[in-house]
Design an enzyme around this catalytic site. Structure first.
Site, PDB file in Angstrom:
ATOM      1  N   LYS A 198       0.845  -1.196   0.000  1.00  0.00           N
ATOM      2  CA  LYS A 198       0.000   0.000   0.000  1.00  0.00           C
ATOM      3  C   LYS A 198       0.884   1.251   0.000  1.00  0.00           C
ATOM      4  O   LYS A 198       0.676   2.174  -0.765  1.00  0.00           O
ATOM      5  CB  LYS A 198      -0.915  -0.036   1.231  1.00  0.00           C
ATOM      6  N   GLU A 204      10.829  -4.538   4.066  1.00  0.00           N
ATOM      7  CA  GLU A 204      10.965  -5.965   3.710  1.00  0.00           C
ATOM      8  C   GLU A 204      10.505  -6.191   2.265  1.00  0.00           C
ATOM      9  O   GLU A 204      11.143  -6.923   1.500  1.00  0.00           O
ATOM     10  CB  GLU A 204      10.114  -6.836   4.645  1.00  0.00           C
ATOM     11  N   GLY A 258      -4.731  -1.849   5.050  1.00  0.00           N
ATOM     12  CA  GLY A 258      -3.975  -2.966   4.479  1.00  0.00           C
ATOM     13  C   GLY A 258      -4.552  -4.325   4.881  1.00  0.00           C
ATOM     14  O   GLY A 258      -4.699  -5.225   4.055  1.00  0.00           O
ATOM     15  N   ARG A 259      -4.903  -4.470   6.168  1.00  0.00           N
ATOM     16  CA  ARG A 259      -5.402  -5.775   6.634  1.00  0.00           C
ATOM     17  C   ARG A 259      -6.844  -6.041   6.210  1.00  0.00           C
ATOM     18  O   ARG A 259      -7.381  -7.111   6.505  1.00  0.00           O
ATOM     19  CB  ARG A 259      -5.219  -5.901   8.150  1.00  0.00           C
ATOM     20  N   GLU A 344      -3.777  -6.155  15.267  1.00  0.00           N
ATOM     21  CA  GLU A 344      -3.417  -4.803  14.800  1.00  0.00           C
ATOM     22  C   GLU A 344      -4.606  -3.852  14.982  1.00  0.00           C
ATOM     23  O   GLU A 344      -4.427  -2.652  15.149  1.00  0.00           O
ATOM     24  CB  GLU A 344      -2.982  -4.825  13.321  1.00  0.00           C
ATOM     25  N   HIS A 375      -2.924 -32.817  18.853  1.00  0.00           N
ATOM     26  CA  HIS A 375      -1.779 -33.600  19.333  1.00  0.00           C
ATOM     27  C   HIS A 375      -0.669 -32.679  19.833  1.00  0.00           C
ATOM     28  O   HIS A 375       0.475 -33.101  19.948  1.00  0.00           O
ATOM     29  CB  HIS A 375      -1.274 -34.510  18.209  1.00  0.00           C
ATOM     30  N   LYS A 502      10.033  -0.286  13.420  1.00  0.00           N
ATOM     31  CA  LYS A 502      10.519  -0.114  12.039  1.00  0.00           C
ATOM     32  C   LYS A 502      11.636   0.932  12.012  1.00  0.00           C
ATOM     33  O   LYS A 502      12.651   0.757  11.354  1.00  0.00           O
ATOM     34  CB  LYS A 502       9.391   0.358  11.120  1.00  0.00           C
TER      35      LYS A 502
HETATM   36  O1  F6P Z   1       3.734  -2.866   9.672  1.00  0.00           O
HETATM   37  C1  F6P Z   1       2.375  -2.970   9.611  1.00  0.00           C
HETATM   38  C2  F6P Z   1       1.830  -2.703   8.231  1.00  0.00           C
HETATM   39  O2  F6P Z   1       1.709  -1.347   8.022  1.00  0.00           O
HETATM   40  C3  F6P Z   1       0.499  -3.412   8.058  1.00  0.00           C
HETATM   41  O3  F6P Z   1      -0.551  -2.714   8.593  1.00  0.00           O
HETATM   42  C4  F6P Z   1       0.457  -3.615   6.594  1.00  0.00           C
HETATM   43  O4  F6P Z   1      -0.479  -4.583   6.227  1.00  0.00           O
HETATM   44  C5  F6P Z   1       1.886  -4.021   6.312  1.00  0.00           C
HETATM   45  O5  F6P Z   1       2.658  -3.233   7.206  1.00  0.00           O
HETATM   46  C6  F6P Z   1       2.354  -3.852   4.917  1.00  0.00           C
HETATM   47  O6  F6P Z   1       2.265  -2.519   4.497  1.00  0.00           O
HETATM   48  P1  F6P Z   1       2.372  -2.123   2.977  1.00  0.00           P
HETATM   49  O7  F6P Z   1       1.222  -2.752   2.261  1.00  0.00           O
HETATM   50  O8  F6P Z   1       2.316  -0.628   2.960  1.00  0.00           O
HETATM   51  O9  F6P Z   1       3.679  -2.639   2.438  1.00  0.00           O
END
Ligand code: F6P
Length: 536
Positions: A198, A204, A258-259, A344, A375, A502
């Site tokens: 987003k 990452e 995002g979620r 979150e 189990h 972060k």
């Molecule tokens: O670190 C949390 C977050 O902002 C989430 O809310 C989100 O889904 C994820 O990182 C990834 O964010 P992006 O879609 O901006 O890469």
């Protein structure tokens, strides 16, 4: 707190103090029609909350508390596309992605973008869009993290039995071994890298996207990798700058969290794999559940009841964690997806105005597929000293060997029954004696076989494992989380708590690389020194 809210919550806490030590076994004997009263159906789902430690009186007080908390207005604001994400001054219009909420502009915008996604997916599925060397795209490498990964990954795993397009491989972690492991079996000439972010700034995802682009370039013998790139982002400019052709950049919007975004272009990879029709069914299932949520009286409203039960467990009975246990391997990622959705959204300590929340918020969500879980962690659910409510999720009509399906259903039901029923020491002793075990040995073992019972579960059954039911199930949890947020009085749609880590990670990365030193606590400093020494 206004006085009607205060009164409703006081009544709830008083009832919790009175009934807190009772469980569903007592409520079953007190309440004749309890199973019917606590069983609700909607959109191919049947949920039975009767084994929860919620009496009918508690349910009624919870409904009062929800009313006094302004749930009706909150639902209207959510569905109407009002800026209910108060801290970020944004709407949370994920319902617009399925045509049931948000304002008319949001619905039209989402639908138009979905058509673009469908068109590009159709070109990939038919082979009209090929790679730089003319080969068809057979794999989508989906790169994203958190909400840009978990939802599409879950939906793909849930429905992949019906795949008739490219396969998907997912890449979320920047772990040094992951990209090479994932790409080892892939042909870059037949792979499309789909970058989902987003913000298009997540460290990452950027690291993985850069590495994947380099892998493409190396594998395409110097050809332009552009036909192998696509992206979904609310920063389309940044995606284009990265080298993704503008026509392969799909929009996300700041009015979808995002979620909550799996219903959008974020699922382009899933649409390529399963086809637009399946995705429409997923949206339709979610939309059916949305309508049920908005239109059904609260004591028969599936997400409202689920949210109220969760609130009761966390806030009134102080159950700090909740297990989520799907009895269907294709739904194995549900706990991971729900972990982000719920934790979150609800892991907050202040109200939108910045005042401290009055009680506990948000349970720790965890779980795994049922058969293995039985189990492993079920021992603690049955006999541990903490009471952990669990959602058991089963599928009634499954493809495949009937005996296996029967076994899954029987086990799900058996666990729910055993958790509720328990076993007294006397019963355990009698069972041992009946097996021919001597009295002394039976006395010695009985306390170990005793199970307290009364452990709360919700039993949620999908009619079948199709896109409609999966869509409804995910929308159910989204709305149940929203209901909880209204009772807790927290903003379900921001996540400021993840930012500090972060920022520190980025500083530490630089320090590890350059040897520069910032100000750290003694433990972090010792680790930095140790890591530097070891990597010399
Ligand atoms: O670190 C949390 C977050 O902002 C989430 O809310 C989100 O889904 C994820 O990182 C990834 O964010 P992006 O879609 O901006 O890469």
């Amino acid at each position: 707190m206004d006085s009607s809210r205060e009164q409703a919550f006081d009544a709830l806490q008083r009832l919790a103090a009175e009934e807190g030590s009772r469980d569903a076994r007592a409520f079953f004997s007190d309440e004749n029609d309890r199973v019917a009263a606590f069983t609700v159906q909607a959109a191919g789902l049947t949920a039975d909350f009767s084994k929860q430690a919620v009496s009918s009186a508690a349910r009624d007080r919870l409904v009062d508390a929800a009313r006094a908390s302004g749930l009706a207005d909150a639902m209207t604001a959510l569905a109407g596309g009002q800026p209910i994400n108060a801290t970020e001054r944004r709407a949370a219009s994920h319902m617009a992605l399925r045509g049931t909420g948000g304002d008319a502009v949001a619905i039209r915008t989402a639908e138009a973008e979905l058509f673009r996604v469908f068109d590009f997916a159709a070109a990939i599925r038919s082979g009209a869009h090929s790679g730089a060397t003319g080969k068809p795209i057979r794999t989508i490498l989906h790169i994203g993290i958190g909400g840009s990964d978990l939802g599409p990954r879950l939906v793909y795993k849930a429905l992949m039995a019906g795949r008739d397009g490219p396969q998907i491989r997912f890449l979320a972690s920047p772990d040094p071994g992951t990209l090479s492991r994932v790409t080892r079996e892939l042909d870059p000439e037949e792979t499309l890298v789909f970058i989902v972010s987003k913000s298009f700034g997540t460290a990452e995802t950027r690291a993985n996207a850069l590495a994947a682009k380099a892998w493409l370039e190396a594998g395409l013998g110097g050809r332009d990798p552009a036909p192998h790139l696509a992206a979904a982002s609310a920063s389309p400019g940044a995606a284009a700058e990265f080298g993704v052709p503008r026509e392969a950049v799909f929009d996300m919007w700041d009015w979808v969290g995002g979620r909550y975004s799996l219903w959008s272009s974020v699922s382009f990879s899933v649409i390529c794999a399963l086809g637009p029709d399946r995705f429409r069914e997923l949206l339709a299932g979610a939309a059916e559940l949305d309508r049920h949520f908005l239109e059904t009286t609260w004591d028969r409203n599936l997400p409202v009841l689920m949210g109220l039960v969760a609130y009761w467990n966390r806030s009134c009975l102080n159950r700090a964690s909740q297990a989520v246990v799907p009895y269907a391997a294709p739904l194995a990622l549900l706990p991971a997806w729900l972990q982000q959705l719920s934790m979150e959204s609800l892991g907050k300590r202040v109200t939108p105005s910045g005042a401290p929340v009055p009680g506990e918020t948000g349970a720790v969500i965890w779980g795994a597929e049922g058969p293995n879980g039985q189990h492993a962690f079920f021992q603690l659910l049955h006999q541990g000293t903490s009471i952990i409510p669990a959602d058991l999720i089963a599928v009634v009509g499954r493809e495949g060997p009937e005996a296996h399906n029967r076994m899954m259903l029987a086990n799900a039901l058996a666990q729910a029954e055993a958790l509720l029923k328990g076993r007294t020491a006397a019963e355990a002793r009698d069972e041992l004696l009946a097996k021919g075990i001597g009295e002394d040995e039976a006395d010695r073992l009985a306390p170990h076989l005793e199970m307290p019972g009364g452990r709360p579960t919700s039993f949620i059954a999908l009619d079948t494992l199709d896109a409609r039911c999966v869509g409804a199930l995910l929308a159910l949890y989204e709305h149940a989380v929203f209901v909880q947020s209204v009772l807790y009085r927290v903003n379900a749609f921001d996540q400021y708590g993840v930012e500090l880590g972060k920022t520190l990670a980025s500083a530490l990365e630089t320090e590890l690389e350059t040897g520069a030193t910032g100000a750290h606590d003694p433990s972090t400093q010792a680790w930095l020194d140790r890591l530097r020494k070891q990597s010399r």
